[in-house]
Design a protein around this motif. Structure first.
Motif, PDB file in Angstrom:
ATOM      1  N   LEU A   1     -24.951   2.450 -76.757  1.00 13.04           N
ATOM      2  CA  LEU A   1     -24.510   1.562 -77.830  1.00 13.04           C
ATOM      3  C   LEU A   1     -25.595   0.540 -78.158  1.00 13.04           C
ATOM      4  O   LEU A   1     -25.351  -0.414 -78.898  1.00 13.04           O
ATOM      5  N   GLU A   2     -26.775   0.743 -77.602  1.00 16.26           N
ATOM      6  CA  GLU A   2     -27.885  -0.183 -77.795  1.00 16.26           C
ATOM      7  C   GLU A   2     -28.217  -0.314 -79.280  1.00 16.26           C
ATOM      8  O   GLU A   2     -28.302   0.682 -79.992  1.00 16.26           O
ATOM      9  N   GLY A   3     -28.372  -1.538 -79.727  1.00 11.06           N
ATOM     10  CA  GLY A   3     -28.679  -1.804 -81.122  1.00 11.06           C
ATOM     11  C   GLY A   3     -27.451  -2.091 -81.966  1.00 11.06           C
ATOM     12  O   GLY A   3     -27.569  -2.476 -83.128  1.00 11.06           O
ATOM     13  N   MET A   4     -26.268  -1.932 -81.407  1.00  9.78           N
ATOM     14  CA  MET A   4     -25.043  -2.238 -82.156  1.00  9.78           C
ATOM     15  C   MET A   4     -24.725  -3.714 -81.969  1.00  9.78           C
ATOM     16  O   MET A   4     -24.762  -4.224 -80.848  1.00  9.78           O
ATOM     17  N   ASN A   5     -24.407  -4.395 -83.068  1.00  7.71           N
ATOM     18  CA  ASN A   5     -24.032  -5.809 -82.950  1.00  7.71           C
ATOM     19  C   ASN A   5     -22.590  -5.907 -82.453  1.00  7.71           C
ATOM     20  O   ASN A   5     -21.890  -4.907 -82.310  1.00  7.71           O
ATOM     21  N   ALA A   6     -22.147  -7.124 -82.206  1.00  5.75           N
ATOM     22  CA  ALA A   6     -20.811  -7.348 -81.637  1.00  5.75           C
ATOM     23  C   ALA A   6     -19.709  -6.798 -82.538  1.00  5.75           C
ATOM     24  O   ALA A   6     -18.738  -6.193 -82.057  1.00  5.75           O
ATOM     25  N   ALA A   7     -19.839  -6.991 -83.848  1.00 10.13           N
ATOM     26  CA  ALA A   7     -18.813  -6.517 -84.780  1.00 10.13           C
ATOM     27  C   ALA A   7     -18.735  -4.986 -84.772  1.00 10.13           C
ATOM     28  O   ALA A   7     -17.642  -4.409 -84.748  1.00 10.13           O
TER      29      ALA A   7
ATOM     30  N   THR B   1     -19.718  -2.966 -82.349  1.00 12.40           N
ATOM     31  CA  THR B   1     -19.215  -2.541 -81.037  1.00 12.40           C
ATOM     32  C   THR B   1     -17.703  -2.689 -80.972  1.00 12.40           C
ATOM     33  O   THR B   1     -16.994  -1.812 -80.473  1.00 12.40           O
ATOM     34  N   SER B   2     -17.220  -3.799 -81.493  1.00 15.55           N
ATOM     35  CA  SER B   2     -15.780  -4.044 -81.506  1.00 15.55           C
ATOM     36  C   SER B   2     -15.058  -2.999 -82.366  1.00 15.55           C
ATOM     37  O   SER B   2     -14.011  -2.474 -81.981  1.00 15.55           O
ATOM     38  N   ASP B   3     -15.630  -2.669 -83.510  1.00 20.31           N
ATOM     39  CA  ASP B   3     -15.055  -1.659 -84.398  1.00 20.31           C
ATOM     40  C   ASP B   3     -15.067  -0.286 -83.716  1.00 20.31           C
ATOM     41  O   ASP B   3     -14.101   0.475 -83.801  1.00 20.31           O
ATOM     42  N   PHE B   4     -16.157   0.017 -83.015  1.00 18.35           N
ATOM     43  CA  PHE B   4     -16.273   1.279 -82.284  1.00 18.35           C
ATOM     44  C   PHE B   4     -15.172   1.401 -81.237  1.00 18.35           C
ATOM     45  O   PHE B   4     -14.495   2.416 -81.138  1.00 18.35           O
TER      46      PHE B   4
ATOM     47  N   PRO C   1     -24.169   4.711 -82.489  1.00 23.49           N
ATOM     48  CA  PRO C   1     -24.509   5.037 -81.105  1.00 23.49           C
ATOM     49  C   PRO C   1     -25.199   6.393 -80.997  1.00 23.49           C
ATOM     50  O   PRO C   1     -25.159   7.198 -81.919  1.00 23.49           O
ATOM     51  N   ALA C   2     -25.820   6.613 -79.840  1.00 19.38           N
ATOM     52  CA  ALA C   2     -26.508   7.875 -79.586  1.00 19.38           C
ATOM     53  C   ALA C   2     -25.886   8.543 -78.366  1.00 19.38           C
ATOM     54  O   ALA C   2     -25.488   7.868 -77.421  1.00 19.38           O
ATOM     55  N   LEU C   3     -25.809   9.850 -78.408  1.00 22.09           N
ATOM     56  CA  LEU C   3     -25.285  10.614 -77.284  1.00 22.09           C
ATOM     57  C   LEU C   3     -26.373  10.727 -76.224  1.00 22.09           C
ATOM     58  O   LEU C   3     -27.488  11.138 -76.507  1.00 22.09           O
TER      59      LEU C   3
END
Length: 195
Positions: A28-34, A36-39, A106-108
């Motif tokens: 999840l590297e590079g995802m902001n808090a919003a 990540t929360s949505d994910f 995100p990346a697998l």
């Protein structure tokens, strides 16, 4: 984190992983808090458990799982890792792919499902195309129903054709045999005898 905390986390991960049939590890590297929360919110809606984990603790938990050797996945445990567990084989892959429409993450990292390991992000498309158990059952039912539908349709068409033929044919009135017999005997008595 104390040693006791680490032991507790490993035990918790083991409990979650012990009966898991579908295990994904994503970055999840590079995802902001919003994002990540949505994910996480979308994962929850799809019955996917998401846990951000320390790589060493995840590896130790997987090493203690009986029945499956997860060592193929261990080299991918670098950087930020999110453990994803699901009942549906392709659900985590579809979730990742859906987010990839907006960004590169995100990346697998790796996945284990249907007794097969998938290592690397290049396997995402293959994982998305894997049919879930429910999808496979649905397809099998459709295949099995198709010949049955054809038979039922043919029978129904035959019944309708027979019904139309009966309506089109005139119904002849039959004279009962008992009524015809007295007329024949009366004719016989009226005839002169040959004596």
């Amino acid at each position: 984190m104390t040693k006791e905390d680490k032991v507790l986390v490993i035990q918790e991960l083991k409990e979650v992983l012990q009966d898991a049939k579908v295990v994904y590890v994503a970055s999840l590297e590079g995802m902001n808090a919003a994002a990540t929360s949505d994910f996480r919110r979308q994962a929850f809606k799809q019955n996917i458990t998401v846990k951000v984990v320390k790589n060493t603790l995840l590896q130790k938990a997987l090493e203690q799982i009986e029945g499956v050797d997860y060592s193929e996945m261990f080299p991918t445990f670098k950087g930020n890792s999110a453990l994803m567990i699901s009942e549906t084989a392709n659900a985590p892959a579809k979730l990742i792919q859906g987010f990839r429409k907006k960004a590169e993450v995100p990346a697998l990292k790796s996945a284990y499902l249907q007794e097969t390991f998938y290592v690397g992000d290049e396997n995402l498309a293959a994982l998305v195309s894997i049919k879930s158990r429910e999808e496979m059952i649905g397809e099998i039912i459709t295949i099995l129903q198709s010949p049955l539908r054809n038979v039922l349709s043919a029978l129904q068409n035959k019944d309708e054709a027979n019904g139309e033929a009966e309506e089109a044919a005139p119904v002849a009135e039959e004279t009962p045999a008992a009524e015809a017999a007295p007329e024949a005997s009366a004719d016989a008595t009226d005839a002169p005898s040959a004596e």
